[in-house]
Design an enzyme around this catalytic site. Structure first.
Site, PDB file in Angstrom:
ATOM      1  CG  ASP A  39      -2.177   0.838   0.984  1.00 46.27           C
ATOM      2  OD1 ASP A  39      -3.276   0.231   0.917  1.00 46.27           O
ATOM      3  OD2 ASP A  39      -2.085   2.081   0.843  1.00 46.27           O
ATOM      4  CG  ASP A  78       3.055   5.809  -5.796  1.00 51.66           C
ATOM      5  OD1 ASP A  78       2.039   5.407  -6.392  1.00 51.66           O
ATOM      6  OD2 ASP A  78       3.451   6.990  -5.839  1.00 51.66           O
ATOM      7  CB  VAL A  79       0.285   1.008  -8.011  1.00 47.97           C
ATOM      8  CG1 VAL A  79       0.181  -0.067  -6.944  1.00 47.97           C
ATOM      9  CG2 VAL A  79      -0.864   2.001  -7.935  1.00 47.97           C
ATOM     10  CG  ASN A 105      -7.830  -3.897  -3.740  1.00 48.10           C
ATOM     11  OD1 ASN A 105      -9.033  -3.982  -3.948  1.00 48.10           O
ATOM     12  ND2 ASN A 105      -7.331  -3.244  -2.679  1.00 48.10           N
ATOM     13  CE1 TYR A 172     -13.047   4.157  -8.545  1.00 44.73           C
ATOM     14  CE2 TYR A 172     -15.184   3.580  -9.447  1.00 44.73           C
ATOM     15  CZ  TYR A 172     -14.113   3.285  -8.620  1.00 44.73           C
ATOM     16  OH  TYR A 172     -14.108   2.133  -7.888  1.00 44.73           O
ATOM     17  CE  LYS A 176     -11.462   1.134 -10.057  1.00 45.05           C
ATOM     18  NZ  LYS A 176     -10.452   0.293  -9.401  1.00 45.05           N
ATOM     19  CB  THR A 207     -14.760  -0.076   1.798  1.00 43.50           C
ATOM     20  OG1 THR A 207     -14.970   0.812   0.693  1.00 43.50           O
ATOM     21  CG2 THR A 207     -14.846  -1.517   1.323  1.00 43.50           C
TER      22      THR A 207
END
Ligand code: NAD
Length: 276
Positions: A39, A78-79, A105, A172, A176, A207
């Protein structure tokens, strides 16, 4: 019998207790896999978004994984940063020497709003984390998976927004949709190595990210949190938001041998919701 014994799974965006990534980590650990939980563990933008978890929270997730009898490796990564992703994969190689399951994810939603008012940076940052981050993790983690010549699994957490976008969620939804397209293309590239690539399209999942979105909508419409929440539940035939575990169970199934002939697919996990 545990289905994923000896396998190693890397899950990005797994630092929040109660998040989808942590639920996936626990579900795979319960099936016998060793788990890398990664993460960013820090704020990544000044724009309007939910707070990211701290490093200590990621360590707690790792301890919970260990309580399932699995080995756990918590990593800060950090992706969106190729060097950070490469370092993460190197640490997985050093620590476990193999990678069998990659779950992309990590994801964000930033500054929802009409296109004409959306800060350019909000668009760029959303695409950067959700789409480019998934690409970078595939690009740099797949060589380690390929090295084992044991096949493998890539599971991308997209969103039903990719197919049924709501208004004010253009960045967003577009990010996706890119993840789903990447999934379908990559699946064809690496099927020859017995690596499957699939996407999940969660709808509303209980969440911190979802709660943040409900509060934002309530503030924008002058409604209470409970009113917006009830309105959203009313659209779901199964009558509730998903729990993170609902998504995690599907990931565990896709990661198992039972799903070995399934690739290039995108599965809705929406409780039957058919409209935005
Ligand atoms: P979350 O905010 O708890 O999890 C996302 C995690 O990604 C956070 O821990 C965050 O720190 C991490 N992250 C953000 N940027 C990162 C980066 N650059 N590098 C590494 N990690 C980074 O939210 P969640 O609800 O658990 O969402 C998990 C995934 O599921 C996301 O991809 C999200 O888009 C997707 N999703 C969620 C819902 C929902 O209703 N909650 C619905 C559909 C899809």
């Amino acid at each position: 019998m545990k289905q994923l014994g000896h396998r190693v799974a890397l899950i990005t965006g797994a630092g929040r207790r109660g998040g989808i990534g942590a639920a996936i980590a626990l579900a795979l650990a319960q099936q016998g896999a060793h788990i890398v939980v990664a993460d960013i563990c820090a704020a990544q933008t000044e724009l309007l978004t939910v707070n990211n978890p701290a490093w200590e929270e990621l360590q707690t997730v790792a301890r919970e994984v260990e309580q399932c009898g699995a080995r756990a490796l918590p990593l800060r990564a950090d992706v969106t940063d190729a060097a950070s992703v490469q370092q993460m994969v190197e640490l997985v190689r050093e620590h476990f020497g193999r990678l069998d399951i990659l779950v992309n994810n990590a994801g964000i939603a930033i500054s929802p709003g009409p296109v004409v008012f959306m800060p350019d940076d909000a668009w760029r940052k959303t695409l950067d984390v959700n789409a480019t981050g998934t690409f970078l993790c595939c690009k740099y983690a797949l060589p380690l998976m390929l090295d084992g010549e044991r096949g493998g699994r890539v599971i991308n957490i997209a969103s039903i927004a990719s197919e049924r976008p709501k208004p004010n969620m253009s960045a967003y939804a577009a990010s996706k949709a890119a993840v789903v397209a990447l999934t379908r293309s990559l699946a064809q590239e690496i099927a020859q190595f017995n690596i499957t690539v699939n996407a999940l399209l969660p709808g509303d999942v209980e969440t911190a990210l979802k709660q943040w979105g409900v509060q934002l909508e309530a503030d924008a419409k002058g409604l209470t949190y409970d009113e917006v929440y009830a309105g959203q539940i009313a659209r779901i035939p199964l009558g509730r938001f998903a729990l993170p575990q609902d998504v995690a169970h599907m990931v565990a199934w896709l990661a198992s041998n039972k799903a070995s002939f399934i690739t290039g697919q995108a599965f809705a996990v929406t409780g039957g919701r058919e409209w935005t």
